[in-house]
Design a protein around this motif. Structure first.
Motif, PDB file in Angstrom:
ATOM      1  N   PHE A  25      23.091  -9.453 -34.396  1.00  0.00           N
ATOM      2  CA  PHE A  25      23.675  -8.493 -34.375  1.00  0.00           C
ATOM      3  C   PHE A  25      25.148  -7.761 -34.593  1.00  0.00           C
ATOM      4  O   PHE A  25      25.559  -8.732 -35.399  1.00  0.00           O
ATOM      5  CB  PHE A  25      23.531  -8.079 -32.681  1.00  0.00           C
ATOM      6  N   ARG A  26      25.167  -6.947 -35.317  1.00  0.00           N
ATOM      7  CA  ARG A  26      26.190  -6.161 -36.382  1.00  0.00           C
ATOM      8  C   ARG A  26      26.719  -4.640 -35.287  1.00  0.00           C
ATOM      9  O   ARG A  26      25.517  -4.109 -35.583  1.00  0.00           O
ATOM     10  CB  ARG A  26      25.768  -5.584 -37.683  1.00  0.00           C
ATOM     11  N   PRO A  27      27.723  -4.587 -34.648  1.00  0.00           N
ATOM     12  CA  PRO A  27      27.800  -4.140 -33.961  1.00  0.00           C
ATOM     13  C   PRO A  27      28.132  -2.416 -35.194  1.00  0.00           C
ATOM     14  O   PRO A  27      28.460  -2.587 -35.889  1.00  0.00           O
ATOM     15  CB  PRO A  27      29.106  -3.592 -33.760  1.00  0.00           C
ATOM     16  N   VAL A  28      27.537  -1.102 -33.745  1.00  0.00           N
ATOM     17  CA  VAL A  28      27.523  -0.151 -34.787  1.00  0.00           C
ATOM     18  C   VAL A  28      28.489   1.405 -34.054  1.00  0.00           C
ATOM     19  O   VAL A  28      28.387   1.325 -33.334  1.00  0.00           O
ATOM     20  CB  VAL A  28      25.714   0.944 -34.856  1.00  0.00           C
ATOM     21  N   PRO A  29      29.177   1.246 -35.074  1.00  0.00           N
ATOM     22  CA  PRO A  29      30.486   2.606 -34.039  1.00  0.00           C
ATOM     23  C   PRO A  29      29.571   3.584 -34.746  1.00  0.00           C
ATOM     24  O   PRO A  29      29.082   4.462 -34.775  1.00  0.00           O
ATOM     25  CB  PRO A  29      31.386   2.835 -35.585  1.00  0.00           C
ATOM     26  N   TYR A  30      29.938   4.820 -33.500  1.00  0.00           N
ATOM     27  CA  TYR A  30      28.871   6.069 -33.095  1.00  0.00           C
ATOM     28  C   TYR A  30      30.022   6.313 -31.446  1.00  0.00           C
ATOM     29  O   TYR A  30      30.718   5.919 -31.580  1.00  0.00           O
ATOM     30  CB  TYR A  30      27.717   5.915 -31.979  1.00  0.00           C
ATOM     31  N   HIS A  31      30.137   7.784 -32.292  1.00  0.00           N
ATOM     32  CA  HIS A  31      30.556   8.755 -31.499  1.00  0.00           C
ATOM     33  C   HIS A  31      29.632   9.854 -30.330  1.00  0.00           C
ATOM     34  O   HIS A  31      28.767   9.962 -30.241  1.00  0.00           O
ATOM     35  CB  HIS A  31      30.948   9.593 -32.193  1.00  0.00           C
ATOM     36  N   PHE A  32      30.484   9.961 -29.277  1.00  0.00           N
ATOM     37  CA  PHE A  32      30.188  11.241 -28.094  1.00  0.00           C
ATOM     38  C   PHE A  32      31.039  12.369 -28.165  1.00  0.00           C
ATOM     39  O   PHE A  32      32.003  11.643 -28.053  1.00  0.00           O
ATOM     40  CB  PHE A  32      29.026  10.993 -27.246  1.00  0.00           C
ATOM     41  N   VAL A  33      30.978  13.694 -27.587  1.00  0.00           N
ATOM     42  CA  VAL A  33      31.546  14.189 -26.925  1.00  0.00           C
ATOM     43  C   VAL A  33      31.658  15.213 -26.010  1.00  0.00           C
ATOM     44  O   VAL A  33      30.486  15.258 -25.130  1.00  0.00           O
ATOM     45  CB  VAL A  33      31.634  15.588 -28.175  1.00  0.00           C
ATOM     46  N   THR A  34      32.879  15.177 -25.131  1.00  0.00           N
ATOM     47  CA  THR A  34      32.146  16.159 -23.609  1.00  0.00           C
ATOM     48  C   THR A  34      33.223  16.525 -23.783  1.00  0.00           C
ATOM     49  O   THR A  34      34.449  16.652 -24.356  1.00  0.00           O
ATOM     50  CB  THR A  34      32.765  14.637 -23.057  1.00  0.00           C
ATOM     51  N   VAL A  35      33.030  17.877 -22.742  1.00  0.00           N
ATOM     52  CA  VAL A  35      34.370  19.230 -22.708  1.00  0.00           C
ATOM     53  C   VAL A  35      34.794  19.056 -20.999  1.00  0.00           C
ATOM     54  O   VAL A  35      33.381  18.766 -19.808  1.00  0.00           O
ATOM     55  CB  VAL A  35      32.835  20.013 -23.046  1.00  0.00           C
ATOM     56  N   MET A  36      36.012  19.376 -21.017  1.00  0.00           N
ATOM     57  CA  MET A  36      35.879  20.091 -19.170  1.00  0.00           C
ATOM     58  C   MET A  36      35.394  21.346 -19.125  1.00  0.00           C
ATOM     59  O   MET A  36      35.974  21.820 -19.851  1.00  0.00           O
ATOM     60  CB  MET A  36      37.361  19.628 -19.272  1.00  0.00           C
ATOM     61  N   VAL A  37      34.878  21.012 -18.152  1.00  0.00           N
ATOM     62  CA  VAL A  37      34.192  22.678 -17.845  1.00  0.00           C
ATOM     63  C   VAL A  37      34.636  23.228 -16.638  1.00  0.00           C
ATOM     64  O   VAL A  37      34.818  22.545 -15.613  1.00  0.00           O
ATOM     65  CB  VAL A  37      33.201  22.837 -17.501  1.00  0.00           C
ATOM     66  N   ARG A  38      35.360  24.971 -17.066  1.00  0.00           N
ATOM     67  CA  ARG A  38      36.210  24.926 -15.451  1.00  0.00           C
ATOM     68  C   ARG A  38      34.928  26.029 -15.281  1.00  0.00           C
ATOM     69  O   ARG A  38      34.415  27.124 -16.066  1.00  0.00           O
ATOM     70  CB  ARG A  38      37.179  26.495 -16.231  1.00  0.00           C
ATOM     71  N   HIS A  39      35.090  25.865 -13.961  1.00  0.00           N
ATOM     72  CA  HIS A  39      34.049  26.786 -13.351  1.00  0.00           C
ATOM     73  C   HIS A  39      34.623  27.251 -11.395  1.00  0.00           C
ATOM     74  O   HIS A  39      35.191  26.974 -11.476  1.00  0.00           O
ATOM     75  CB  HIS A  39      32.750  26.323 -12.296  1.00  0.00           C
ATOM     76  N   ALA A  40      34.357  28.285 -10.972  1.00  0.00           N
ATOM     77  CA  ALA A  40      34.510  29.408 -10.184  1.00  0.00           C
ATOM     78  C   ALA A  40      34.534  28.107  -9.370  1.00  0.00           C
ATOM     79  O   ALA A  40      35.867  28.171  -8.236  1.00  0.00           O
ATOM     80  CB  ALA A  40      33.725  30.013  -9.328  1.00  0.00           C
ATOM     81  N   ALA A  41      33.871  26.888  -8.366  1.00  0.00           N
ATOM     82  CA  ALA A  41      33.817  26.340  -7.619  1.00  0.00           C
ATOM     83  C   ALA A  41      35.114  24.887  -7.920  1.00  0.00           C
ATOM     84  O   ALA A  41      34.725  24.568  -6.948  1.00  0.00           O
ATOM     85  CB  ALA A  41      32.702  26.220  -7.317  1.00  0.00           C
ATOM     86  N   GLY A  42      34.825  24.835  -9.075  1.00  0.00           N
ATOM     87  CA  GLY A  42      35.547  23.641  -9.811  1.00  0.00           C
ATOM     88  C   GLY A  42      35.475  22.680 -10.606  1.00  0.00           C
ATOM     89  O   GLY A  42      34.492  24.027 -11.725  1.00  0.00           O
TER      90      GLY A  42
END
Length: 500
Positions: free
Chosen positions: A43-60
């Motif tokens: 096994f050789r580790p594979v670096p990767y990414h993921f992207v998240t966004v903070m979402v604003r909604h009227a309920a929270g």
């Protein structure tokens, strides 16, 4: 037996010492551990990414994860984002944009009470929680059964209980209240009228699952190990008399600036039996509390974040995970017919023999403990390298089981089965004898001794030495140090000259 003798002789002819055991359970078990070790080593580790966004909604506010398109650039073959430039561009481009909820769903989910405990099941828990080996777990459970009369028969591969035993629940629960006053709140919360999926006559095998008995006892007579496992058995039993664990699984999808996003949420509606299991759950970045949403609701992207991860190595076996793997070894077999046979036949080995088989592999030096992991040794892998694929595969057990079932049905004769085994053994012996190197024996230096010198590994792993093969038959104690794979008789000659 024939294969063990043949390959042992082959190993000795190649200058190795010791027995090479061949067995339809032991050998595939060793091969399974070695294969896991090989995957881990490669096994050789594979670096990767993921992207998240903070979402604003009227309920929270809540967080969503970016979902790549099928034709998204920067992904590897597993669909992971490995291009840092793409990830950074998303972070810049998404912040401050507007989007829309495209889908929202709330689905009720239910988790039934955990099934009862087989020997493999309690062995896995005992290994994970207390570091006990499979053999230790069996010994402790046997003591709870035989000595203390506090638990049922432990040598079982069954996770179910006979339906007529359900009537004993009130008496058992009251005995548990007497034995362990500290868990009185658990007993108070139990409902003995609940019949979970664990009570199922159709799934009972030779012995039912491990449960506490109605014995009232002074638990101060239990040692720490016995108390630990008794508590596991008690908790698993009481959990049967709690409601199922229920929750609402919420999922939401959204879009913004041509990109897709998703999030999951959970709202517990009935804690049920999970109240008794206080160990924290595995963290899941995707699970969160979500507000009530509707399609077409507008949202705003407050900020975007790049998360850097690496793939994790495949897990090796432990004392707790290897017996269940032996029981479910069909999962490691490709042939559909062999998989079905092994699944129907409960794998390789019996509940009471899997632990001793692991201990025997350790005793022979083929397996060893490395921290919490159970790994193959150089000696174990050398044995596997010598053996043909047929004896390393659990499919051998599947073939035997199918042939024996054909005998039961009258579709195969016993004589035919025996003749098949004779041909199989003959083929194994031929493989053991094939391509053996010619070994020129080095005569024993003690004059008329008929023996020859053999190269033997030292027990402490510091190298080899040479010893006469006739030490057992004639008591010859001739020996020599090993120098570049050959016996060094120099010291012996010096001693002989000094004596004369």
């Amino acid at each position: 037996m024939n294969a063990s003798r043949a390959f042992t002789l082959r190993a000795q002819a190649q200058g190795n010492r010791g027995v090479v055991p061949v067995g339809r359970v032991m050998t595939p078990t060793l091969a399974m551990v070695a294969a896991a070790d090989d995957k881990f080593a490669k096994f050789r580790p594979v670096p990767y990414h993921f992207v998240t966004v903070m979402v604003r909604h009227a309920a929270g506010d809540f967080r969503m994860r970016w979902q790549p398109r099928e034709d998204q650039v920067g992904l590897d073959e597993e669909g992971r984002l490995v291009d840092t430039t793409v990830a950074d561009d998303l972070v810049v481009r998404l912040a401050g944009t507007a989007g829309t909820i495209t889908n929202y769903a709330s689905i009720p989910k239910i988790e039934r009470q955990p099934k009862g405990l087989s020997l493999a099941g309690i062995g896995l828990l005992a290994s994970e929680m207390f570091g006990y080996s499979a053999t230790q777990t069996l010994q402790i459970c046997q003591a709870l059964y035989e000595t203390h009369k506090l638990a049922s028969y432990p040598r079982t591969d069954c996770e179910y209980l006979p339906e007529n035993q359900h009537a004993a629940a009130p008496a058992i629960l009251e005995a548990l209240r007497h034995n362990m006053p500290a868990i009185a709140p658990w007993i108070d919360g139990a409902d003995a009228s609940i019949m979970s999926r664990t009570w199922d006559n159709a799934k009972i095998t030779a012995h039912h699952g491990i449960i506490p008995t109605a014995m009232r006892a002074d638990l101060s007579h239990l040692n720490e190990w016995e108390m630990n496992l008794y508590q596991l058995i008690v908790r698993q039993y009481i959990a049967q008399f709690y409601q199922a664990y229920t929750y609402d699984e919420n999922t939401v999808q959204a879009s913004a600036v041509g990109e897709a996003f998703a999030a999951r949420g959970k709202v517990v509606t009935e804690p049920g039996w999970k109240q008794l299991f206080q160990a924290p759950l595995e963290p899941d970045d995707d699970i969160q509390a979500l507000p009530v949403l509707q399609e077409e609701d507008p949202i705003g992207m407050l900020e975007a974040t790049r998360h850097d991860k690496q793939t994790t190595a495949p897990k090796r076996f432990t004392e707790g995970t290897l017996p269940p793997a032996m029981e479910n070894i069909f999962r490691y077999v490709d042939d559909p017919e062999d998989r079905k046979t092994l699944k129907d036949g409960d794998g390789i080995g019996a509940p009471s023999t899997r632990g001793p088989i692991i201990e025997e592999l350790k005793r022979r030096g083929f397996l060893t403990n490395r921290g919490k992991w159970l790994v193959s040794t150089d000696e174990g892998r050398a044995v596997l390298a010598m053996l043909p694929p047929e004896v390393k595969s659990p499919a051998l057990t599947a073939h035997f089981q199918r042939q024996l079932r054909e005998i039961e049905k009258g579709d195969r004769s016993i004589d035919q089965f025996v003749s098949d085994q004779v041909r199989f053994v003959d083929a194994l012996i031929a493989q053991a004898r094939a391509d053996l190197p010619f070994v020129k024996h080095i005569a024993c230096p003690d004059g008329q001794c008929p023996g020859h010198m053999r190269r033997i590994p030292r027990k402490d792993g510091t190298g080899h030495f040479w010893s006469c093969s006739a030490w057992r038959s004639s008591g010859c104690n001739a020996s020599a140090s090993d120098v570049d794979g050959k016996p060094d008789f120099t010291a012996r000659k010096k001693l002989t000259s000094a004596a004369s």
